[in-house]
Design an enzyme around this catalytic site. Structure first.
Site, short mmCIF file in Angstrom:
data_model
loop_
_atom_site.label_atom_id
_atom_site.label_comp_id
_atom_site.label_asym_id
_atom_site.label_seq_id
_atom_site.Cartn_x
_atom_site.Cartn_y
_atom_site.Cartn_z
N HIS A 41 -4.85 -23.82 -2.76
CA HIS A 41 -5.35 -23.73 -4.13
C HIS A 41 -4.33 -22.92 -4.93
O HIS A 41 -3.67 -22.06 -4.37
CB HIS A 41 -6.69 -23.00 -4.06
CG HIS A 41 -7.46 -22.95 -5.34
ND1 HIS A 41 -7.23 -22.00 -6.31
CD2 HIS A 41 -8.48 -23.70 -5.81
CE1 HIS A 41 -8.09 -22.17 -7.31
NE2 HIS A 41 -8.85 -23.19 -7.03
N ASP B 198 -7.72 -17.65 3.04
CA ASP B 198 -8.54 -17.95 1.88
C ASP B 198 -9.79 -18.70 2.38
O ASP B 198 -9.72 -19.87 2.73
CB ASP B 198 -7.72 -18.81 0.91
CG ASP B 198 -8.53 -19.30 -0.28
OD1 ASP B 198 -9.75 -19.03 -0.32
OD2 ASP B 198 -7.94 -19.94 -1.16
N GLN C 169 -13.63 -21.88 0.63
CA GLN C 169 -14.33 -23.15 0.91
C GLN C 169 -14.83 -23.19 2.35
O GLN C 169 -15.13 -24.27 2.87
CB GLN C 169 -13.40 -24.34 0.66
CG GLN C 169 -12.91 -24.47 -0.77
CD GLN C 169 -14.01 -24.86 -1.74
OE1 GLN C 169 -15.10 -25.28 -1.34
NE2 GLN C 169 -13.74 -24.74 -3.02
N LYS D 69 -19.50 -19.62 -4.78
CA LYS D 69 -19.42 -20.86 -4.01
C LYS D 69 -20.35 -20.82 -2.80
O LYS D 69 -20.42 -21.77 -2.02
CB LYS D 69 -17.98 -21.10 -3.56
CG LYS D 69 -17.03 -21.39 -4.72
CD LYS D 69 -15.65 -21.73 -4.21
CE LYS D 69 -14.58 -21.60 -5.26
NZ LYS D 69 -14.51 -22.74 -6.18
N CYS E 217 -7.12 -27.72 -9.09
CA CYS E 217 -6.28 -26.52 -8.94
C CYS E 217 -5.40 -26.62 -7.71
O CYS E 217 -5.13 -25.63 -7.02
CB CYS E 217 -7.10 -25.23 -8.88
SG CYS E 217 -8.00 -24.90 -10.37
C1 PLP Z 1 -9.71 -22.84 -1.65
C2 PLP Z 1 -9.98 -22.00 -2.86
N1 PLP Z 1 -9.37 -20.83 -2.98
C3 PLP Z 1 -9.58 -20.03 -4.03
C4 PLP Z 1 -10.42 -20.39 -5.05
C5 PLP Z 1 -10.59 -19.47 -6.21
O1 PLP Z 1 -11.87 -18.99 -6.29
P1 PLP Z 1 -12.36 -18.20 -7.58
O2 PLP Z 1 -12.01 -19.03 -8.76
O3 PLP Z 1 -13.82 -18.05 -7.38
O4 PLP Z 1 -11.64 -16.88 -7.57
C6 PLP Z 1 -11.08 -21.61 -4.98
C7 PLP Z 1 -11.96 -22.04 -6.08
O5 PLP Z 1 -11.92 -23.13 -6.57
C8 PLP Z 1 -10.85 -22.43 -3.86
O6 PLP Z 1 -11.45 -23.62 -3.75
#
Ligand code: PLP
Lengths: 422, 148
Positions: free
Chosen positions: A139, A216, A219, A242, A380
């Site tokens: 991401h 990370d 998900q 999430k 993203c």
């Molecule tokens: C794999 C992954 N990492 C990081 C994020 C970022 O999360 P947040 O926008 O809640 O900080 C997301 C959110 O879409 C994500 O899907």
């Protein structure tokens, strides 16, 4: 039912889900809504999940009965708020099987957690000529903070590639690890493709090379049991919104030894032990990283969300979602106009796809008219889109409250899309 | 479905399937690049302007039905227009898709089919991408215009 590697999916006797979805749906007020006159079919859970009334009520109850600041007052309300706040820290610790409450830092979300590590650990440890290794399926939030760090330090960002199914190429990854690799930043589960990465191997290889690993988990934690000690990762991050919790709250897990060695991220109240104009002594963990008044209601809501997940049972959630994934996959595979992107052997319940000759944006608009909410765009993850040679995809991402009927509705709506454009 | 046909009218689908003037102009003397970061739509617009009049126009890129059809129909309506008339058309089109009071579909000809967009606010940017790119090209701006 096929069992995906790395995911504990159990077959249930009726071949369908083993959790009582109808009862669960009752917990989510928003699901009763009509959208353009049709029942809402919410399939955009990777963007954010809906909130059960237990979470909503916990926030209302905090503001109507316990509102006060934490770690400050001697009065009863402040004591209650502090107790609720710290109790959530313990439930987060148990939820991801961390060793100590001090290893749990509350932040705004996965993004802030990654930035915290990049700014604090990264600035202190990454030097000119060092390398930070990410994967091709990250991401943007697990790319850009490292790019910024590398630019500042004269370090190099390297990227471990994936194959056409969206699986990390482990041998390539291992080859990229070298004496200059300082840190590996890898997603547990890809938001755009659903791929579950083989973290045990990834972490082990990195450690053998002396690199620390940030995972990370944005998900992952809502879909499967996560044990940070078993994974042996050094940092693990996720977002509350999430996992059926509120927006604006998230978690950084860090190995105590590393967190101790790291300079603070922000300065202010709560993160100090004592302040004079000559010298400030920083507070102990985890408060060193929690400057200022935190999102107390968010933390309370996150606690309620974790309680909710555990009351349903994470294994049941995994098995229900895997059933939906296989059902949805077979439906989409049956439509010749549709191409699924992300066909890894180990996947969470994400269906990223394109419809031949029809832009995902148009797909999204037509589905919306049918009450079906999906995500369209680059998610993203522009490098992932570039890899597959598409500007965007449509993505249906499934959660514990989704049903096979909703996937049938998706299929019917997709046929309508194809008809409009035929 | 009837609502959908309001948006995806036959003319729009036709231009999406067979976009007009969909090529680069070798002898272009103005050009600009447009990008919609939200959905990844891209357009490269080429103009050949002589004595203040649009003599030829072409575009390349990829996008959704709305942005492709909008670009295609825009190129058709531009040929022979003066720069001032092109600017005026931009304003009229913008008013139309934004659902503004003063919107006057009369002067827009075929472009009036985009009036259905009023009901789809999130798609307005798809339709205006080509037009913002046009404005950048007319003003001789070299930067990529982004709709965000
Ligand atoms: C794999 C992954 N990492 C990081 C994020 C970022 O999360 P947040 O926008 O809640 O900080 C997301 C959110 O879409 C994500 O899907």
């Amino acid at each position: 039912m096929k069992t995906a590697r790395g995911i504990d999916a159990r077959e249930s006797p009726d071949g369908g889900s083993s959790c009582d979805v109808q009862r669960i749906r009752e917990d989510f007020p928003i699901l009763k809504q009509l959208i353009h006159g049709k029942p809402l079919v919410y399939l955009d859970n990777a963007a954010t999940t809906q909130k059960p009334r237990q979470v909503i009520e916990s926030i209302v109850s905090f503001y109507s009965e316990e509102c006060s600041n934490v770690h400050r007052g001697v009065h009863l309300l402040s004591e209650r708020a502090t107790r609720g706040f710290e109790a959530t820290r313990s439930s987060v610790r148990r939820f991801i099987h961390a060793r100590d409450d001090r290893e749990i830092v509350f932040v705004r979300g996965a993004t802030e957690a990654i930035n915290l590590v990049a700014c604090s650990y990264g600035r202190a440890h990454v030097r000119a000529g060092d390398e930070v290794l990410v994967t091709a399926m990250e991401h943007h939030s697990n790319i850009v903070p490292w790019q910024m760090l590398c630019a500042e330090k004269g370090a190099k960002l390297r990227v471990a590639p994936m194959n056409s199914k969206g699986e990390l190429l482990l041998e390539e990854y291992e080859r990229l690890l070298g004496p200059r690799t300082c840190l590996v930043a890898v997603t547990h589960v890809s938001n755009a493709l659903g791929t579950v990465n083989p973290l045990h191997e990834i972490v082990e290889m990195a450690h053998r090379n002396g690199a620390v690993v940030l995972v990370d988990g944005a998900q992952a934690v809502q879909h499967m049991r996560v044990d940070v000690q078993a994974l042996d990762c050094d940092f693990y991050v996720f977002s509350g919104h999430k996992i059926y919790g509120p927006t604006g709250i998230g978690v950084l897990y860090g190995r105590e030894r590393l967190l101790e060695s790291m300079p603070p991220y922000q300065g202010g109240g709560d993160m100090i032990a004592s302040v004079t104009f000559e010298k400030t002594v920083y507070n102990k963990l985890p408060y060193k990283f929690e400057a200022g008044t935190p999102d107390i209601a968010g933390v309370i809501g996150l606690g309620a969300a974790i309680d909710y997940l555990q009351s349903v049972g994470i294994e049941k959630i995994t098995s229900h979602e895997q059933d939906l994934l296989h059902y949805g996959t077979s439906i989409l595979e049956g439509m010749p106009e549709i191409r699924i992107l992300g066909t890894a052997a180990a996947k969470t319940s994400v269906l990223s796809f394109t419809v031949q000759g029809i832009h995902p944006h148009d797909v999204g608009t037509i589905l919306d008219q049918e009450g079906i909410a999906i995500r369209t765009g680059h998610h993203c993850a522009q490098p992932v889109m570039d890899f597959f040679g598409v500007p965007a995809t449509a993505r249906a991402s499934l959660a514990l409250y989704n049903t096979r009927d909703e996937l049938d509705a998706l299929a019917a709506a997709l046929r309508k899309v194809i008809e409009v454009f035929s | 479905m009837s609502d959908l046909r309001e948006l995806y009218q036959e003319v729009i689908l036709d231009h999406q399937r067979r976009p007009r003037n969909f090529h680069r102009l070798e002898d272009a003397n103005r050009q600009a690049e447009g990008f919609n970061p939200l959905c990844g739509d891209r357009i490269h617009l080429y103009l050949r302007i002589e004595d203040g009049v649009v003599k030829d126009v072409g575009f390349e890129g990829s996008g959704c039905a709305i942005s492709t059809a909008s670009a295609s129909m825009m190129t058709e309506s531009l040929k022979g227009k003066t720069e001032a008339q092109a600017e005026e058309l931009f304003e009229k089109f913008h008013d139309l898709v934004m659902g503004r009071q003063q919107a006057d579909p009369a002067g827009l000809g075929k472009l009036a089919v985009f009036s259905g967009l009023r009901e789809y606010p999130v798609r307005v940017k798809c339709a205006t991408l080509a037009w913002h790119t046009l404005r950048a090209a007319l003003q001789g701006s070299l930067e990529t215009v982004a709709t965000e």
